[in-house]
Scaffold this active site. Structure first.
Site, PDB file in Angstrom:
ATOM      1  CG  HIS A  21      27.810  42.618  25.942  1.00  0.00           C
ATOM      2  ND1 HIS A  21      28.049  43.250  24.744  1.00  0.00           N
ATOM      3  CD2 HIS A  21      26.644  41.948  25.784  1.00  0.00           C
ATOM      4  CE1 HIS A  21      27.083  42.960  23.896  1.00  0.00           C
ATOM      5  NE2 HIS A  21      26.201  42.181  24.505  1.00  0.00           N
ATOM      6  CG  HIS A  24      25.041  46.687  25.708  1.00  0.00           C
ATOM      7  ND1 HIS A  24      25.268  45.549  26.445  1.00  0.00           N
ATOM      8  CD2 HIS A  24      23.944  46.440  24.959  1.00  0.00           C
ATOM      9  CE1 HIS A  24      24.329  44.650  26.159  1.00  0.00           C
ATOM     10  NE2 HIS A  24      23.520  45.160  25.250  1.00  0.00           N
ATOM     11  CB  CYS A 129      10.741  34.475  17.078  1.00  0.00           C
ATOM     12  SG  CYS A 129      12.250  34.305  18.076  1.00  0.00           S
ATOM     13  CB  CYS A 132      12.542  38.284  17.478  1.00  0.00           C
ATOM     14  SG  CYS A 132      13.945  37.374  16.875  1.00  0.00           S
ATOM     15  CB  CYS A 146      14.035  32.670  14.960  1.00  0.00           C
ATOM     16  SG  CYS A 146      14.906  34.188  15.373  1.00  0.00           S
ATOM     17  CG  HIS A 149      16.375  34.160  19.263  1.00  0.00           C
ATOM     18  ND1 HIS A 149      15.879  35.265  18.598  1.00  0.00           N
ATOM     19  CD2 HIS A 149      16.829  34.617  20.450  1.00  0.00           C
ATOM     20  CE1 HIS A 149      16.006  36.328  19.364  1.00  0.00           C
ATOM     21  NE2 HIS A 149      16.579  35.979  20.480  1.00  0.00           N
ATOM     22  CE  LYS A 298      24.659  40.659  18.484  1.00  0.00           C
ATOM     23  NZ  LYS A 298      23.274  40.632  18.913  1.00  0.00           N
ATOM     24  CE  LYS A 301      22.483  36.756  31.502  1.00  0.00           C
ATOM     25  NZ  LYS A 301      21.276  37.249  32.164  1.00  0.00           N
TER      26      LYS A 301
END
Ligand code: ME8
Length: 645
Positions: A21, A24, A129, A132, A146, A149, A298, A301
């Site tokens: 996306h 990246h 986690c 991670c 976490c 997440h 942020k 997905k």
């Protein structure tokens, strides 16, 4: 600081659990821009990107897709690999952590670190986690969850291998203190230093095969695979054929990593400690940027708010996309992505400022000299000032690029574009064309040379556009051959052929990507419209009512004053049956004294607007061509307040 004759830049190697996306794309484009810059700065460069393919995360994504981890990794790695050429990414290599050379290199480094006593075996109970793929200390959790997440980590008890990272804590603090630019910008250096105030825990670097087999087997215990970060970070040296490779010798001492802040800890802490333990010099710089966010979150997905780079490139064009990402984000800070902002920049900076400059300059060079401008005669102070500012721009730009402030590098180029547009307005070549051909040649030289410089400085950001422009300018050195040194060679005539015709570099667009109809370009276009430009069709046509809604009146200027703080504006008082204050961009085109008594056409029902503290209530109509701005008026004296129909 001065760099040696080489440069090595890397992006993170991206996980193959999701499609690429704009996050990246951003890091990779930044790394590309810097590599291209380093090439025109005359350095031998190596630019690496790739994919990170081992670990739980990938296994789970593959299962979901109903594929084996290898087949799945092949597929998604292929998506990244084939995306980069479409974004004009000039990477020299593409590494995959499933490459056998990389895997052998990881095992070699593990052996080396193990031999020197920095790896030990121990039982461990911890909070893990899965997102991670790491254990968390209690104090790192937010409300027991976490922080990335927002899931509760699971308690896991297992025997594992540990890397004695704690041994290197003092060394690392010292290294960061002595090398202020090791991690930059400063906020991230401070973040790492503040993390290092607490005792550093050793790093668990293995996963039992009973839990995970998709990884690199530990060379000293085949019941375990390597923790994915200990595997992935090594890509930066395995791609250079560490330890014996010529590439490693040449490029490692000048390594610069580009990452976003999400992976600051592995890069700012684990990686330098791993290097130290393996007896490898630290990298030179870790360059850390912020997040692209969509509606203040942020992009991810799971949130379904992913912006796909190719969708935007298809609509707006690659160079507009690259320009926008680099102009909009301040490297190191978060940015909100918005398509409206992209369109705004495309229309204002690209179509208007740059596009107009190129098209009017080349049009004049062809019209007055058939593209072959004769030698310049003696230059005037204005020419000298322009020349100096264009040459200074090269240094300002290099400073900005060396310190990763890309938005400032671009801003400096656009200031140069502004100066050049202004120089053309002031010198008015169209007037010289009639009166002073010798002076015209000198002026046109001073238009073309800065354009050449601008084309070279733009190349790292917008390679396609820059090369097009270099073609129009008839330059024999283009792209990477047009180095900063060559750019400084003002008037180096050997490189210049006849000037070509510019096509519309950046057509204006509407959000969603519709190109604006030609007749809509209005004041943006400097040259007079030709008959070939057709009236817009269908939905673009103005209704009769829309025209009727405009209240156009005849007025007489009764006062005209200079707005001292403005380069463009005059303040007019116009009688249209009542007195109206109208602020108009006529400075430089009309002397205030010459306006008094003139008749003008006023748009009388425009919303008032404050310009430099003056409330303007209406607009005056004018036409614009190469020679400047010309006020419209009825062709005989007409009663003030008369309606224009
Ligand atoms: O972390 N804004 O891979 P990854 C800006 N495999 N940049 C973003 C972004 C956003 N919203 N989202 C992603 C990994 N990025 C590991 C790296 S390196 C040895 C191993 C970019 O696929 C940014 O560069 O999760 C970020 O650091 C990276 O993608 C994370 O990519």
């Amino acid at each position: 600081e001065p760099l040696s004759g080489a440069y090595y830049g890397t992006t993170p190697i991206y996980y193959v659990n999701a499609e690429p996306h704009i996050g990246h794309a951003y890091t990779t484009i930044v790394a590309d821009v810097v590599s291209r810059y380093q090439r025109i700065a005359g350095r031998d460069t190596f630019f690496l990107t790739g994919t990170d393919e081992h670990g739980d995360k990938i296994v789970r994504a593959a299962e979901k897709a109903g594929m084996s981890p290898k087949a799945y990794a092949d597929k998604v790695s292929g998506l990244f690999r084939s995306l980069w050429p479409k974004l004009n990414i000039s990477n020299d290599d593409f590494i995959r952590t499933t490459d056998s050379d990389h895997m052998a290199c990881v095992q070699r480094i593990l052996d080396k670190v193990n031999d020197s006593g920095d790896i030990y075996f121990s039982e461990y109970t911890g909070l893990y986690c899965f997102g991670c793929e790491r254990f968390y200390a209690e104090r790192e959790l937010e409300n027991g969850k976490c922080p990335d997440h927002q899931t509760v980590p699971e308690e896991i008890r297992e025997s594992n291998y540990f890397f004695r990272m704690s041994r290197y804590q003092d060394w690392l603090i010292d290294h960061i203190r002595k090398n202020p630019e090791f991690i930059r910008p400063e906020r991230f250096r401070n973040e790492v230093l503040s993390f290092l105030k607490e005792p550093l825990e050793d790093l668990c670097i293995s996963r039992p095969k009973s839990r995970l087999t998709w990884g690199i087997t530990l060379p000293f215990d085949e019941n375990y695979v390597t923790y994915v970060w200990f595997d992935a970070l090594i890509n930066y040296v395995s791609a250079l054929d560490y330890p014996e490779g010529e590439r490693f010798r040449r490029f490692w001492p000048v390594a610069q990593h580009f990452i976003a802040k999400d992976i600051l800890k592995p890069h700012g802490i684990y990686w330098p400690c791993m290097l130290k333990a393996a007896g490898i010099e630290p990298f030179q710089h870790l360059n850390v940027h912020g997040w692209w966010q969509v509606s203040s979150g942020k992009m991810s997905k799971s949130l379904g708010n992913v912006v796909r780079p190719l969708d935007l490139v298809d609509i707006y064009g690659l160079d507009a996309f690259r320009y926008f990402l680099l102009r909009e984000m301040v490297f190191g800070l978060d940015s909100e992505f918005s398509e409206e902002a992209l369109v705004g920049r495309l229309n204002a900076d690209l179509a208007n400022d740059l596009g107009n400059l190129v098209s009017r300059s080349l049009t004049m060079a062809r019209k007055y000299f058939k593209g072959e401008i004769p030698d310049p005669a003696e230059s005037h102070p204005e020419d000298e000032a322009l020349r100096k500012s264009a040459l200074d721009l090269i240094d300002t730009y290099a400073d900005c690029m060396d310190s990763m402030v890309f938005h400032k590098a671009l801003r400096a180029i656009w200031e140069g574009i502004g100066r050049l547009n202004k120089y053309i307005d002031t010198m008015a070549p169209w007037v010289l064309a009639k009166s002073d051909p010798e002076r015209l040649a000198t002026v046109m030289h001073h238009v073309v040379e800065p354009l050449r410089i601008i084309s070279g400085l733009l190349w790292p950001f917008m390679p396609e556009t820059a090369e097009k422009l270099q073609g129009y300018l008839g330059l024999s050195d283009r792209g990477r051959d047009l180095t900063l040194d060559r750019l400084k060679d003002w008037g180096g005539k050997a490189t210049t052929g006849p000037l070509g015709k510019a096509v519309d570099l950046f057509p204006r667009v509407e959000p969603g990507g519709e190109k604006k109809p030609a007749a809509d370009k209005g004041g943006q276009k400097k040259s007079a419209p030709t008959r070939a430009e057709k009236a817009p069709a269908g939905d673009d046509l103005l209704s009769f009512q829309a025209f009727q809604d405009m209240d156009l009146r005849v007025g007489t200027v009764i006062r005209a004053e200079d707005l001292v703080d403005s380069k463009k504006l005059l303040r007019l008082t116009v009688d249209i049956g009542e007195e109206r204050t109208v602020v108009a961009g006529l400075k430089g085109h009309y002397e205030p004294g010459d306006l008094v008594g003139r008749q003008v056409i006023v748009v009388a029902n425009l919303k008032p607007a404050k310009l430099l503290g003056v409330e303007s209530r209406g607009m005056v109509l004018a036409a614009e061509d190469e020679a400047g701005i010309h006020l419209l008026a009825p062709d005989v004296q007409t009663a003030v307040g008369s309606k224009v129909r």
